[in-house]
Design an enzyme around this catalytic site. Sequence first.
Site, short mmCIF file in Angstrom:
data_model
loop_
_atom_site.label_atom_id
_atom_site.label_comp_id
_atom_site.label_asym_id
_atom_site.label_seq_id
_atom_site.Cartn_x
_atom_site.Cartn_y
_atom_site.Cartn_z
N CYS A 2 0.84 -1.20 0.00
CA CYS A 2 0.00 0.00 0.00
C CYS A 2 0.88 1.25 0.00
O CYS A 2 2.01 1.24 0.45
CB CYS A 2 -0.95 0.04 1.18
SG CYS A 2 -2.12 -1.30 1.26
N ARG A 27 5.92 -0.86 -4.35
CA ARG A 27 5.58 -1.42 -3.05
C ARG A 27 4.58 -2.57 -3.16
O ARG A 27 4.39 -3.34 -2.21
CB ARG A 27 5.01 -0.33 -2.14
CG ARG A 27 6.00 0.74 -1.79
CD ARG A 27 5.34 1.91 -1.09
NE ARG A 27 4.83 1.55 0.22
CZ ARG A 27 5.49 1.75 1.36
NH1 ARG A 27 6.70 2.28 1.33
NH2 ARG A 27 4.96 1.43 2.51
N TRP A 74 -3.22 -2.67 -1.50
CA TRP A 74 -2.91 -4.10 -1.56
C TRP A 74 -3.95 -4.77 -0.69
O TRP A 74 -3.99 -4.58 0.52
CB TRP A 74 -1.49 -4.33 -1.03
CG TRP A 74 -0.93 -5.69 -1.27
CD1 TRP A 74 -0.32 -6.15 -2.40
CD2 TRP A 74 -0.88 -6.78 -0.33
NE1 TRP A 74 0.11 -7.44 -2.23
CE2 TRP A 74 -0.23 -7.85 -0.96
CE3 TRP A 74 -1.32 -6.94 0.98
CZ2 TRP A 74 -0.01 -9.08 -0.33
CZ3 TRP A 74 -1.10 -8.16 1.61
CH2 TRP A 74 -0.45 -9.21 0.95
N ASN A 99 -3.13 3.02 5.29
CA ASN A 99 -2.29 1.83 5.27
C ASN A 99 -2.38 1.15 6.62
O ASN A 99 -2.45 1.82 7.65
CB ASN A 99 -0.82 2.18 5.01
CG ASN A 99 -0.57 2.64 3.60
OD1 ASN A 99 -1.45 2.57 2.74
ND2 ASN A 99 0.64 3.12 3.34
N GLY A 100 -2.33 -0.18 6.64
CA GLY A 100 -2.35 -0.91 7.90
C GLY A 100 -3.61 -1.73 8.06
O GLY A 100 -4.38 -1.93 7.11
N GLU A 482 17.85 -18.68 -0.28
CA GLU A 482 17.58 -17.41 -0.96
C GLU A 482 17.33 -17.64 -2.45
O GLU A 482 16.45 -17.01 -3.06
CB GLU A 482 18.75 -16.45 -0.75
CG GLU A 482 18.67 -15.14 -1.51
CD GLU A 482 17.50 -14.26 -1.12
OE1 GLU A 482 17.30 -13.23 -1.78
OE2 GLU A 482 16.77 -14.59 -0.16
N LYS A 486 13.90 -16.60 -4.39
CA LYS A 486 13.87 -15.71 -5.55
C LYS A 486 13.14 -16.36 -6.72
O LYS A 486 12.35 -15.72 -7.42
CB LYS A 486 15.31 -15.36 -5.98
CG LYS A 486 15.99 -14.36 -5.07
CD LYS A 486 15.39 -12.98 -5.21
CE LYS A 486 15.74 -12.10 -4.04
NZ LYS A 486 14.97 -12.42 -2.81
N GLU A 489 9.40 -16.41 -5.99
CA GLU A 489 8.84 -15.06 -5.91
C GLU A 489 8.48 -14.50 -7.27
O GLU A 489 7.41 -13.89 -7.44
CB GLU A 489 9.85 -14.10 -5.25
CG GLU A 489 9.86 -14.09 -3.75
CD GLU A 489 10.83 -13.06 -3.22
OE1 GLU A 489 10.46 -12.32 -2.30
OE2 GLU A 489 11.97 -12.98 -3.72
N HIS A 505 17.30 -37.73 3.49
CA HIS A 505 16.34 -37.81 4.59
C HIS A 505 14.94 -37.37 4.17
O HIS A 505 14.16 -36.93 5.01
CB HIS A 505 16.83 -36.98 5.78
CG HIS A 505 18.07 -37.51 6.41
ND1 HIS A 505 18.08 -38.62 7.23
CD2 HIS A 505 19.36 -37.10 6.31
CE1 HIS A 505 19.31 -38.86 7.63
NE2 HIS A 505 20.12 -37.95 7.08
N LYS A 604 6.60 -4.82 -1.55
CA LYS A 604 7.98 -4.53 -1.19
C LYS A 604 8.14 -4.34 0.31
O LYS A 604 9.02 -4.91 0.92
CB LYS A 604 8.44 -3.26 -1.93
CG LYS A 604 9.89 -2.88 -1.65
CD LYS A 604 10.84 -3.96 -2.16
CE LYS A 604 12.29 -3.61 -1.94
NZ LYS A 604 13.18 -4.72 -2.33
#
Length: 609
Positions: A2, A27, A74, A99-100, A482, A486, A489, A505, A604
């Site tokens: 947002c 964002r 968002w 926002n929030g 990581e 990526k 994502e 395992h 973001k």
Amino acid sequence: MCGIVGAIADHNVVPHLVEGLKRLEYRGYDSAGIAVLTGGAIERVRRVGRVAEMENAAAEQQLQGFLGIGHTRWATHGGVTEPNAHPHVSHGQIAVVHNGIIENHEAQRERLKSLGYTFESQTDTEVIAHLVHHYLQQTGELFAAVQRAVRELVGAYAIGVVSLAQPDELVCARMGCPLLIGLGEGQNYIASDVSAILSATRRVIFLEDGDLALLTRQSVKIIDAADQPVERKIHVSDVSLSSLELGPYSHFMQKEIHEQPKALSDTIEAVLDAGFCPALFGDRADTVLRELEGVKILACGTSYYAGLTAKYWIESIAGVLCDVEIASEYRYREAWVHPKHLVVTISQSGETLDTMEALKYAKSKGHCAALSICNVAESAIPRASELVFYTRAGAEIGVASTKAFTTQLVALFTLAVTLGKLRGRVDAAAEAGYLEALRHLPGSVQHALNLEPQIKAWSERFAPKNDALFLGRGLHYPIALEGALKLKEISYIHAEAYPAGELKHGPLALVDQNMPVVVIAPNDALLEKVKSNMQEVRARGGELFVFADLDSHFSESEGVHVIRTPRHVGVLSAVVHAIPVQLLAYHVALARGTDVDKPRNLAKSVTVE
């Protein structure tokens, strides 16, 4: 996650609002809208989709006004629909952006319904608009109405409010979500991110939790959580507009991957100048770092993986116990705290809500002090920490973090060596060696970037796949994590990472010819172990994609593809090996045609739970 922008000026603010929202697109969002006071009414334009669609609609309506607010949403409460998009309006008199998350919105909604209010959306934000309207009827002043309304809100918020009753005032408030004020001549602004207002001003005030502000064209008035007038420090932002432009690159992610040599050089500069000394972390660092007996790292996502990497360094170089936890999990368990353990938080934005709340919880439990590793000066988490190390990655726009991650690794390595030096485990010769390793790191990263054409060739083999497995050992296991993050994502390929020794395992059951296996294989003490794990994959028909150091003596064969990164760089090898997995994810995403910089469902800066 947002974005908010607002402006009050002596000229049409619509272009400022639209440009600000475009700057905030990185964002993450699913709808956008603006509302302005014009001709004695609140005129509003909202659209699902990109800001450009909303911009076109505003142009068709010839929208103009001297006071307005804008928002990129968002979705949290309610689906991605135009009625759920911000700004929200109450009785044609009040417009709000937010926002929030308001945790008590359901109870407030029922109360407001009983007072005669009707709701057009499923959002928690509409509750705020009606609450402000309700109190405006009683107080007659917007500032007082917002003040009373926010006292009844439970949760996190950053809000901007305008009213027909006060057409020369813009009111905003902050609790738990970032919000700043931009100061101009005959004009003032609000924004959730400095990038939204850079074209108009660089002079900013960062609001603190509980702050409420009243903006006119000529003045700014702020009261704190105790309703007392306060003067907040004015900062001059050093973020450059050029850092917010693509330049010759196709995507911000590509740009930011290639900016890593400079970002690393800038972050390393102070260390090379001063050596590994406590002063790098703040005035109190010498005392705090000498007395600590352990380290607790709290972070989310990519920053969490940086913390996992740091655990190896801190324990092996400094001989200090190090524990790493996901911030969103730590804050909801009954934690045992050693009073001489330093809590370290890692956040690119410095506003990650889960990390901020975990920090508050850790401090309430009695940690000796807090160290923040952050890329944004004067953001919330550094302000709440006794010690700070600012990375110098510059603005990072792509949702998938790249240069923020590698500069975080440098900051954490610096912490590990500094602790080792204070404990007598790092002598002058060792310190010189570590400094030399840092000095050569940007060059090694540039060599890794030069592998891009080879990695791009691999991407065509990955693009049709639905799953992938990443393997690493020791210090490089977090880099495998990581790499998997990526890939999923931005390409939407399901990917998982495991320590290579764990293959037999369980994960080995998944390996077949349709499961590409990426192996990070530096020339270190675990290389032969990794080679054995690779043989297990080949024996099951798996296809291997190996990132090996130049001196690892790997050779390609059927089902085994090898790209050689620069010669092994020792203790900082993890930083160098982060580059190829970033490039792999980027080029696979391109091959699959996904939105690299704005992956679906992601944001973001995560400022809500």
